[in-house]
Scaffold this active site. Structure first.
Site, PDB file in Angstrom:
ATOM      1  N   ASP A  11       0.868  -1.189   0.000  1.00 57.20           N
ATOM      2  CA  ASP A  11       0.000   0.000   0.000  1.00 57.20           C
ATOM      3  C   ASP A  11       0.899   1.231   0.000  1.00 57.20           C
ATOM      4  OD1 ASP A  11      -2.285   1.644   0.156  1.00 57.20           O
ATOM      5  OD2 ASP A  11      -2.339   1.552   2.337  1.00 57.20           O
ATOM      6  N   SER A  12       0.300   2.371  -0.261  1.00 54.81           N
ATOM      7  CA  SER A  12       1.080   3.605  -0.182  1.00 54.81           C
ATOM      8  C   SER A  12       1.415   3.955   1.260  1.00 54.81           C
ATOM      9  CB  SER A  12       0.312   4.767  -0.823  1.00 54.81           C
ATOM     10  OG  SER A  12      -0.888   5.015  -0.111  1.00 54.81           O
ATOM     11  N   GLY A  44      -3.412   8.979  -3.714  1.00 49.69           N
ATOM     12  CA  GLY A  44      -4.714   9.471  -4.169  1.00 49.69           C
ATOM     13  C   GLY A  44      -4.712  10.848  -4.787  1.00 49.69           C
ATOM     14  N   CYS A  75      -4.470  -1.557  -1.960  1.00 48.27           N
ATOM     15  CA  CYS A  75      -4.671  -0.144  -2.260  1.00 48.27           C
ATOM     16  C   CYS A  75      -5.587  -0.050  -3.471  1.00 48.27           C
ATOM     17  CB  CYS A  75      -3.328   0.522  -2.549  1.00 48.27           C
ATOM     18  SG  CYS A  75      -3.438   2.247  -3.120  1.00 48.27           S
ATOM     19  N   THR A  77      -6.412   2.665  -5.190  1.00 49.78           N
ATOM     20  CA  THR A  77      -5.881   3.543  -6.225  1.00 49.78           C
ATOM     21  C   THR A  77      -4.857   2.800  -7.088  1.00 49.78           C
ATOM     22  OG1 THR A  77      -6.219   5.503  -4.833  1.00 49.78           O
ATOM     23  CG2 THR A  77      -4.692   5.717  -6.675  1.00 49.78           C
ATOM     24  N   CYS A 189     -11.165   2.936  -0.301  1.00 47.19           N
ATOM     25  CA  CYS A 189      -9.775   3.201   0.073  1.00 47.19           C
ATOM     26  C   CYS A 189      -9.508   2.353   1.298  1.00 47.19           C
ATOM     27  CB  CYS A 189      -9.550   4.677   0.384  1.00 47.19           C
ATOM     28  SG  CYS A 189      -7.896   5.047   1.037  1.00 47.19           S
ATOM     29  N   THR A 190      -8.401   1.619   1.308  1.00 49.91           N
ATOM     30  CA  THR A 190      -8.153   0.716   2.425  1.00 49.91           C
ATOM     31  C   THR A 190      -7.893   1.451   3.735  1.00 49.91           C
ATOM     32  OG1 THR A 190      -5.805   0.531   1.789  1.00 49.91           O
ATOM     33  CG2 THR A 190      -7.329  -1.150   0.951  1.00 49.91           C
ATOM     34  N   HIS A 191      -7.595   2.740   3.675  1.00 49.64           N
ATOM     35  CA  HIS A 191      -7.452   3.520   4.901  1.00 49.64           C
ATOM     36  C   HIS A 191      -8.798   3.728   5.613  1.00 49.64           C
ATOM     37  CE1 HIS A 191      -3.480   4.648   3.284  1.00 49.64           C
ATOM     38  NE2 HIS A 191      -3.190   5.076   4.498  1.00 49.64           N
TER      39      HIS A 191
END
Length: 262
Positions: A11-12, A44, A75, A77, A189-191
């Site tokens: 992920d980012s 993003g 992620c 994105t 969004c995984t966040h």
């Protein structure tokens, strides 16, 4: 013979922990390498060309270094932009994370659903296709928020997230035409599942949230069915740039024995 090859999550930032959690429950014996592209965070707000070039190249390096049996791009994105290119470049199974529009549409009674992600995700043709295939009879309201990504990372660092800041971040979605009928929101969004309590307060009662975590866990379990696992070293979290203050403690709580730079 036991196999020490890990599953690599990418992920980012650390939003992919929301995907990792159900996967750990599905395959608790699997060794894990979690990679946060902190040098490129956040994705993003970047343009498609930068992500399309960065993600396959970085995952190629990571595949060489860690020899994973499987990679999860945790992620939305990165997945909606670069998933096909990564699968073309690497000869190992790649599991992407894409907006949970299909389950959102299946749950909705009002036929009004939301897709809450980053700006880079919600504008993708990939999302257009998912909406056309699985939610053609729904009114789909999309909203991209960079602020929620930052807030989720802050929460994981142990900072207090004020409910008002989350309400402000989703206010444009709630003010959209037809939003009064919104009953299901795909967290694209995984966040964002990391802000589940704050989002529930912001949207109020009667709104259900869905995300890709359970589906990813089932897919990983299917792809590794019958394989052996051996954890010869502690699970490791890898950062391409700075490791944010407070994150090492959080990652230790998620089962990571060490945090290291790439």
């Amino acid at each position: 013979m036991l196999d020490a090859r890990p599953i690599l999550f990418f992920d980012s930032g650390v939003g992919g922990l929301s995907i990792l959690a159900p996967t750990r429950r599905a395959v608790p014996q699997a060794p894990i390498v979690y990679v946060a592209d902190s040098a490129g965070f956040p994705y993003g707000v970047k343009d498609e060309a930068e992500i399309a070039g960065r993600v396959p190249a970085l995952l190629g390096r990571l595949a060489e270094r860690y020899a994973p049996r499987l990679i999860v791009i945790a992620c939305n994105t990165a997945s909606t932009i670069a998933l096909a290119a990564v699968r073309y470049a690497l000869d190992i199974p790649i599991v992407g994370t894409v907006p949970a529009i299909k389950p959102a549409a299946a749950l909705s009674r009002t036929r009004t659903i939301g897709v809450l992600g980053t700006a880079a995700t919600v504008r993708q043709a990939y999302v257009d296709d998912l909406a056309a295939r699985f939610a053609a009879d729904c009114h789909v309201i999309r909203h991209g928020s960079a602020a929620l990504v930052t807030l989720a990372e802050a929460k994981l660092r142990g900072e207090t997230v004020a409910p008002a800041t989350v309400r402000d971040a989703v206010a444009p979605m709630l003010a959209s035409p037809g939003a009064d009928k919104l009953d299901t929101v795909a967290l694209a969004c995984t966040h964002f599942p990391l802000l589940a309590d704050e989002l529930a307060l912001a949207f109020g009662p009667g709104v259900t949230f869905v995300d890709g975590g359970p589906g990813i866990a089932r897919r990983v379990a299917d792809l590794t069915r019958g394989q052996s696992f051996a954890r010869t070293t502690p699970d490791v979290a890898v950062f391409t740039g700075a490791i944010g203050a407070g994150l090492e403690e959080t990652l230790a709580k998620h089962g990571f024995g060490q945090c290291i730079p790439l």
